[in-house]
Enzyme design. Structure first.
Site, PDB file in Angstrom:
ATOM      1  CD  GLU A 113      -2.822   1.234   2.382  1.00  0.00           C
ATOM      2  OE1 GLU A 113      -3.382   2.308   2.671  1.00  0.00           O
ATOM      3  OE2 GLU A 113      -3.030   0.168   2.992  1.00  0.00           O
ATOM      4  CE  LYS A 170      -6.718 -17.959  13.314  1.00  0.00           C
ATOM      5  NZ  LYS A 170      -6.553 -18.712  14.556  1.00  0.00           N
ATOM      6  CG  ASP A 215      -3.052 -17.020  13.025  1.00  0.00           C
ATOM      7  OD1 ASP A 215      -3.353 -16.898  11.827  1.00  0.00           O
ATOM      8  OD2 ASP A 215      -3.656 -17.767  13.811  1.00  0.00           O
ATOM      9  CG  HIS A 231      -5.302   7.841  -1.143  1.00  0.00           C
ATOM     10  ND1 HIS A 231      -4.766   8.538  -0.072  1.00  0.00           N
ATOM     11  CD2 HIS A 231      -4.986   6.544  -0.940  1.00  0.00           C
ATOM     12  CE1 HIS A 231      -4.183   7.684   0.749  1.00  0.00           C
ATOM     13  NE2 HIS A 231      -4.288   6.476   0.240  1.00  0.00           N
TER      14      HIS A 231
END
Length: 780
Positions: A84, A219, A293, A383
């Protein structure tokens, strides 16, 4: 072909390549990049199955950020794995603001990992009795945990009853491991023991059991994790002075706090869990780099950001309640990931607390920077894309084939019977300097830069030809201006607004038209200085602008007096050919000249804004004395630029320095003519001397080189001789030097904060030294 993935359970390079070949046959994809990997298949047992290749993610450095934590201390640089754009630049800007104000304080408040099995009973009463009994056997549960883990410590057992179902939230501390696997094993051992202990007790025994009933929110983002914590619960705080907010973040604390209040209300309306801006960007980038993770990014990126006024200053805090991290086990043992953890000082036992503090500190830095960018308009500017009323079929590397190259080659070589036999492209596209990089900022989807190639063709007379060429693929001038606007947006509102108003008329407008026009010309003084051109493509429908030119073999050498004189004689012949014929050139329509007077004079507020910004941002380059010189020149530009405009003008390169001038095969070559325009001939002299003479140049050396150039211009024609004789040559040089410093070098200096130009400090020292020489002469 079998539909079963081959080599299941085999961790060898041979098995990996078999899988890759199987996948190629199944999909038809060549996948050449997958052939190479830095991983040893044998080392991946337990990390993944059916290993076939790897994906390389670029890692950039953010910071340094000054920490005052319990585990993280001093200046720390963070490796962020991301694709990014502007993320690392923004995090680094926030880090600088925080560091300049004394640093960030960080603390890990707790470390938790949970697993929540669910038990189903015959009725509600049995579930209630089981919950009471469970509390009475807590010591035995601790014993069961110790059987399967030396590191896990059971700290809480919370039953949550829903009718005949009982969810039991088992909460552990897991030291330096993230702990999902550790807590799974420990909770399974607890469940096995419970089942065995109640085997003969019908009044307590559950009918069915499942290891996790989703109450643990593994999660997933949940309210229970926000309140009770899951993973590391870590916070960071900083106080940024109002002066630093203004100088570095280009904003105001009160404005940022007002905007923060509005966005918190918006988050409440949306039902957002927590409140933050983009802390998850830091979490994800550090997770990828260090082998965490990745699936835990969702819950780990939840944050609560607070911005408050503390007197005139900004007080910023962030809480990451669910940061699921580890510095041992899992992907942290892989070689690349281990190296980045080691660079952070977090690898292995004892590293988790430091790592959590680092994540929180950089998350706060990014949020503070983004909050400032949002309220000052920088976020939208950074942007934005140029609006197009139609879709564009961009030029692709694969398009540069024999069929595409034949027409421009045939036209340029005046050989309609020419046939291109083959085109071999280099594997990589190379940047061709500042203009290409800025153009890519303005429009990243387009192919731009230098592409070496070898082209084989047969001439119309049957002669075979092989040539090593370079395709220079140019961005549009509009793309270049938009790229500069993105840089300007990071320089604060004053610079950004001034560029928005005046950038469209700058030297950078129409650059994609100018260089092809130069290469089409046939005047001997110019063609003697150009690389040989083999073809030109100008396709507006695809926004494709390509110049095919010879591939040069540069002859290295110092820029001593002899080499400078050679360059000045070469460009002087070009200057002399068009001296006094500037209106003829302008009438041809391919050179950019702003209407209604000089752009330099009209854009005075831009040069003043840049002087103030550069002095604040780069005090080592533009100190107070230099700033005042620039402000004085900007304030009086309307007067001295009129004098400059009245002098004899000609075609100038307008980017004439040792980066664009070389000796190749004994020939003096000048390339990169996209900024060509009409100006006084001394404009090119001023730039070349600023780039080559150095800060110790003598007045005699300056006088010598000006004489060499003046003689070269005068030697071209009687008309040039008369114009040179009637002009104040030294004054034209002095004003050109002033113009160079005020405009082009100021733009380079502003961009230097975002893209380091190694040449810039020495060039600025040299240019200001040359200015001092001229100021002393004027004072005598």
């Amino acid at each position: 072909m079998t539909d079963v993935i081959p080599g299941r359970g085999q961790y060898t390079e041979e098995a990996r390549l078999r899988r890759l070949e199987w996948l190629r046959g199944r999909t038809g994809a060549a996948m050449p990049s997958a052939e190479k990997t830095g991983f040893d298949a044998r080392a991946l047992t337990g990390n993944l199955e059916n290993f076939v290749g790897s994906v390389e993610v670029p890692v950039g450095l953010a910071g340094p950020l000054l920490f005052d934590g319990r585990a993280a201390q001093g200046g720390i640089v963070a490796p962020l794995a991301t694709t990014e754009g502007a993320l690392i630049a923004s995090a680094s800007r926030g880090a600088r603001a925080i560091t300049d104000s004394g640093g960030v304080t960080t603390r890990v408040l707790s470390q938790r990992m949970s697993r929540a099995p669910v038990f189903e009973f015959a009725d509600m009463a049995t579930a209630l009795r089981f919950a009471d009994w469970l509390r009475s056997v807590r010591p035995q549960l601790d014993e069961q945990v110790a059987l399967v883990s030396r590191h896990a410590r059971l700290i809480d057992v919370d039953p949550y009853q829903i009718g005949r179902y009982l969810h039991v939230r088992c909460v552990f501390e897991t030291a330096d491991a993230a702990g999902q696997n550790m807590t799974t094993a420990a909770t399974w051992q607890i469940c096995r023991w419970l089942t065995e202990a109640l085997h003969d007790q019908d009044s307590l025994r559950p009918e069915r059991m499942m290891l996790d009933g989703n109450l643990s929110s593994d999660k997933k983002v949940s309210a229970v994790s926000m309140l009770a914590g899951r993973g590391s619960r870590v916070t960071a705080e900083t106080r940024i002075s109002a002066d630093v907010v203004a100088a570095v973040l280009k904003s105001d604390p009160a404005v940022m706090v007002r905007a923060h209040t509005a966005t918190v209300m918006g988050a409440q309306q949306a039902g957002m869990v927590g409140y933050g801006i983009n802390a998850v960007n830091i979490v994800a980038a550090l997770f990828v780099a260090t082998g965490q993770d990745i699936a835990s990014v969702h819950e780990s990126g939840v944050s609560i950001l607070s911005l408050e006024l503390d007197g005139p200053d900004l007080l910023a805090t962030i809480l990451l309640p669910n940061l699921v991290i580890g510095t041992v086990g899992g992907g942290t043992a892989l070689p690349h990931q281990r190296e980045w953890l080691t660079a952070l000082g977090c690898a292995g036992d004892g590293g988790a607390e430091r790592f959590a503090e680092i994540v929180a500190g950089f998350a706060l830095a990014l949020d503070v920077s983004t909050a400032a960018a949002m309220v000052s308009g920088q976020f939208a500017d950074a942007h934005r894309r140029l609006g197009r009323a139609r879709p564009v079929e961009w030029l692709l590397k694969a398009d540069l084939n024999a069929a595409y190259l034949r027409p421009p080659l045939a036209r340029c070589l005046a050989d309609p019977g020419l046939v291109v036999e083959s085109v071999t492209l280099a594997p990589e596209l190379h940047g061709d300097g500042i203009a290409s990089e800025l153009g890519a900022l303005g429009e990243r989807r387009k192919l731009t830069g230098l592409l070496p190639m070898t082209v084989h063709w047969t001439a119309g007379d049957g002669t075979p030809v092989t040539a090593d060429l370079v395709a220079k693929i140019k961005p549009r001038g509009e793309d270049l201006i938009a790229g500069i606007a993105m840089v300007a947006s990071r320089c604060g509102r004053e610079v950004a607004q001034a560029w928005d108003q005046w950038g469209g008329e700058s030297d950078f407008a129409g650059t994609h038209r100018r260089e092809p026009a130069v290469y089409r010309r046939r005047e001997p003084p110019l063609t003697a200085l150009l690389p040989r051109c083999f073809g030109i493509v100008e396709d507006d429908s695809r926004e494709a602008y390509v110049i095919l030119m010879e591939r040069l073999v540069h002859t290295p050498g110092p820029w001593d007096s002899e080499r400078i004189d050679r360059a000045l004689r070469g460009i002087g012949a070009v200057h002399g050919h068009w001296l006094g014929r500037d209106q003829q050139l302008i009438a041809e329509g391919w050179l950019h000249r702003g209407a209604g007077g000089s752009h330099l004079a009209k854009a005075g507020e831009l040069w003043e804004a840049l002087a103030r910004y550069n002095a604040a941002e780069h005090p080592g380059l533009i100190g107070a004395e230099r700033r005042d010189l620039l402000l004085g020149a900007a304030g009086s530009v309307g007067f001295w630029d009129q004098e400059l405009e009245a002098m004899p003008r000609t075609l100038v390169h307008n980017d004439f320095n040792q980066r664009n001038v070389t000796v190749a095969d004994g020939r003096l070559i000048a390339y990169d003519w996209e900024l060509a325009t009409v100006d006084v001939p001394q404009r090119d002299v001023a730039e070349l001397l600023a780039f080559t003479l150095g800060p110790d140049a003598s007045e005699a050396a300056v006088e010598h080189h000006l004489e060499v150039h003046r003689d070269a211009v005068a030697a071209v024609s009687p008309a040039a001789t008369g114009l040179v004789a009637g002009a104040d040559w030294r004054r034209g040089y002095h004003l050109s030097l002033r113009k160079l410093l005020l405009s082009r070098l100021q733009l380079y200096t502003a961009a230097h904060a975002h893209r380091e130009f190694a040449f810039l400090p020495a060039v600025l020292d040299s240019a200001f030294h040359l200015w001092e020489i001229e100021a002393r002469r004027d004072a005598e």
